[in-house]
Scaffold this motif. Structure first.
Motif, PDB file in Angstrom:
ATOM      1  N   SER A 156      35.062  34.633  60.179  1.00  0.00           N
ATOM      2  CA  SER A 156      36.108  34.140  59.293  1.00  0.00           C
ATOM      3  C   SER A 156      36.564  35.256  58.378  1.00  0.00           C
ATOM      4  N   ILE A 157      37.806  35.169  57.957  1.00  0.00           N
ATOM      5  CA  ILE A 157      38.312  36.032  56.897  1.00  0.00           C
ATOM      6  C   ILE A 157      38.875  35.120  55.818  1.00  0.00           C
ATOM      7  N   HIS A 158      38.429  35.346  54.594  1.00  0.00           N
ATOM      8  CA  HIS A 158      38.967  34.623  53.444  1.00  0.00           C
ATOM      9  C   HIS A 158      39.802  35.605  52.636  1.00  0.00           C
ATOM     10  N   ILE A 159      41.016  35.215  52.330  1.00  0.00           N
ATOM     11  CA  ILE A 159      41.918  36.054  51.539  1.00  0.00           C
ATOM     12  C   ILE A 159      42.070  35.394  50.177  1.00  0.00           C
ATOM     13  N   PHE A 160      41.518  36.044  49.174  1.00  0.00           N
ATOM     14  CA  PHE A 160      41.552  35.531  47.812  1.00  0.00           C
ATOM     15  C   PHE A 160      42.850  35.971  47.150  1.00  0.00           C
ATOM     16  N   MET A 161      43.541  35.026  46.525  1.00  0.00           N
ATOM     17  CA  MET A 161      44.829  35.304  45.895  1.00  0.00           C
ATOM     18  C   MET A 161      44.653  35.512  44.386  1.00  0.00           C
TER      19      MET A 161
ATOM     20  N   PRO B 217      45.071  34.770  40.630  1.00  0.00           N
ATOM     21  CA  PRO B 217      45.247  33.485  39.937  1.00  0.00           C
ATOM     22  C   PRO B 217      46.639  33.382  39.305  1.00  0.00           C
ATOM     23  N   PHE B 218      47.140  32.154  39.200  1.00  0.00           N
ATOM     24  CA  PHE B 218      48.425  31.914  38.542  1.00  0.00           C
ATOM     25  C   PHE B 218      48.416  30.491  38.000  1.00  0.00           C
ATOM     26  N   ILE B 219      49.413  30.190  37.192  1.00  0.00           N
ATOM     27  CA  ILE B 219      49.526  28.847  36.604  1.00  0.00           C
ATOM     28  C   ILE B 219      50.521  28.040  37.423  1.00  0.00           C
ATOM     29  N   TYR B 220      50.094  26.848  37.828  1.00  0.00           N
ATOM     30  CA  TYR B 220      50.943  25.923  38.562  1.00  0.00           C
ATOM     31  C   TYR B 220      50.673  24.520  38.029  1.00  0.00           C
ATOM     32  N   GLN B 221      51.712  23.838  37.626  1.00  0.00           N
ATOM     33  CA  GLN B 221      51.619  22.503  37.037  1.00  0.00           C
ATOM     34  C   GLN B 221      50.595  22.477  35.897  1.00  0.00           C
ATOM     35  N   ASP B 222      50.714  23.444  35.023  1.00  0.00           N
ATOM     36  CA  ASP B 222      49.901  23.569  33.809  1.00  0.00           C
ATOM     37  C   ASP B 222      48.411  23.779  34.064  1.00  0.00           C
ATOM     38  N   GLU B 223      48.067  24.232  35.251  1.00  0.00           N
ATOM     39  CA  GLU B 223      46.674  24.542  35.581  1.00  0.00           C
ATOM     40  C   GLU B 223      46.587  25.932  36.184  1.00  0.00           C
ATOM     41  N   ILE B 224      45.455  26.597  35.948  1.00  0.00           N
ATOM     42  CA  ILE B 224      45.207  27.877  36.585  1.00  0.00           C
ATOM     43  C   ILE B 224      44.659  27.607  37.976  1.00  0.00           C
ATOM     44  N   VAL B 225      45.303  28.181  38.986  1.00  0.00           N
ATOM     45  CA  VAL B 225      44.841  28.022  40.358  1.00  0.00           C
ATOM     46  C   VAL B 225      44.544  29.398  40.949  1.00  0.00           C
ATOM     47  N   SER B 226      43.553  29.451  41.805  1.00  0.00           N
ATOM     48  CA  SER B 226      43.151  30.680  42.508  1.00  0.00           C
ATOM     49  C   SER B 226      42.990  30.345  43.980  1.00  0.00           C
ATOM     50  N   PRO B 227      44.092  30.238  44.703  1.00  0.00           N
ATOM     51  CA  PRO B 227      44.007  29.806  46.098  1.00  0.00           C
ATOM     52  C   PRO B 227      43.352  30.845  47.005  1.00  0.00           C
TER      53      PRO B 227
ATOM     54  N   ASP C 170      45.017  29.910  63.340  1.00  0.00           N
ATOM     55  CA  ASP C 170      45.461  29.044  62.259  1.00  0.00           C
ATOM     56  C   ASP C 170      44.459  29.094  61.123  1.00  0.00           C
ATOM     57  N   GLY C 171      44.962  28.913  59.951  1.00  0.00           N
ATOM     58  CA  GLY C 171      44.124  28.812  58.775  1.00  0.00           C
ATOM     59  C   GLY C 171      44.734  27.803  57.835  1.00  0.00           C
ATOM     60  N   SER C 172      44.310  27.855  56.579  1.00  0.00           N
ATOM     61  CA  SER C 172      44.893  26.956  55.597  1.00  0.00           C
ATOM     62  C   SER C 172      44.774  27.560  54.204  1.00  0.00           C
ATOM     63  N   ILE C 173      45.637  27.058  53.338  1.00  0.00           N
ATOM     64  CA  ILE C 173      45.586  27.406  51.924  1.00  0.00           C
ATOM     65  C   ILE C 173      45.641  26.090  51.154  1.00  0.00           C
ATOM     66  N   TYR C 174      44.756  25.940  50.171  1.00  0.00           N
ATOM     67  CA  TYR C 174      44.656  24.700  49.412  1.00  0.00           C
ATOM     68  C   TYR C 174      45.486  24.825  48.134  1.00  0.00           C
ATOM     69  N   LEU C 175      46.534  24.030  48.059  1.00  0.00           N
ATOM     70  CA  LEU C 175      47.406  24.005  46.881  1.00  0.00           C
ATOM     71  C   LEU C 175      47.858  22.579  46.623  1.00  0.00           C
TER      72      LEU C 175
ATOM     73  N   LYS D  59      54.275  33.866  44.009  1.00  0.00           N
ATOM     74  CA  LYS D  59      53.013  33.872  43.254  1.00  0.00           C
ATOM     75  C   LYS D  59      51.804  34.098  44.157  1.00  0.00           C
ATOM     76  N   LEU D  60      51.985  33.971  45.466  1.00  0.00           N
ATOM     77  CA  LEU D  60      50.883  34.138  46.410  1.00  0.00           C
ATOM     78  C   LEU D  60      50.703  35.622  46.731  1.00  0.00           C
ATOM     79  N   ILE D  61      49.905  36.273  45.906  1.00  0.00           N
ATOM     80  CA  ILE D  61      49.655  37.712  46.016  1.00  0.00           C
ATOM     81  C   ILE D  61      48.184  37.907  46.370  1.00  0.00           C
TER      82      ILE D  61
END
Length: 136
Positions: free
Chosen positions: A25-30, A32-42, A72-77, A8-10
């Protein structure tokens, strides 16, 4: 419980941000998808990147490689920041004459724990734009 699927991480779009030449910095926007009944846009956030320039025209054809821990970076999920270790960044023009970034690395989902998902290598490709408005 819904199991997280890393497919789902596209990547949708990437943007270069800079406050100074040394704080890029570089931000990579993914997508959106549904995870645990919520729309997330990591977003994968990569900070303090040693790029040769923030100008898109200067990045065409450049490739950078990193050893483990250099970028190193991070993704919030799922209410946690999961480490992302990048091993390479490549910049090239697409057929539409737009700058494209290819990012290779490893998601570290074991660090904070994500639904039993193991660490996983990834390759992301998306268009890159810049917020650099300096004229030089």
């Amino acid at each position: 419980m819904n199991t997280f699927n890393t497919k789902k991480l596209i990547a949708k779009q990437a943007i270069i941000f800079s406050s100074t030449d040394s704080e890029i910095s570089i931000h990579i926007f993914m997508e959106p998808f549904i995870y645990q009944d919520e729309i997330v846009s990591p977003i994968i956030r990569l900070d303090y990147i040693d790029l040769p320039s923030t100008k898109l025209r200067d990045l065409v054809g450049k490739s950078l490689t990193f050893t483990k821990g250099d970028l190193d970076g991070s993704i919030y999920l799922d209410s946690a920041h999961h480490p992302v270790d990048v091993v390479s960044l490549s910049f090239f023009l697409s057929r539409q004459n737009k700058l494209t970034i290819l990012v290779k690395g490893m998601y570290d989902f074991e660090y904070e724990g994500l639904d039993g998902v193991a660490n996983e290598a990834f390759v992301l490709k998306t268009f890159l734009s810049s917020c650099d408005v300096n004229e030089d």
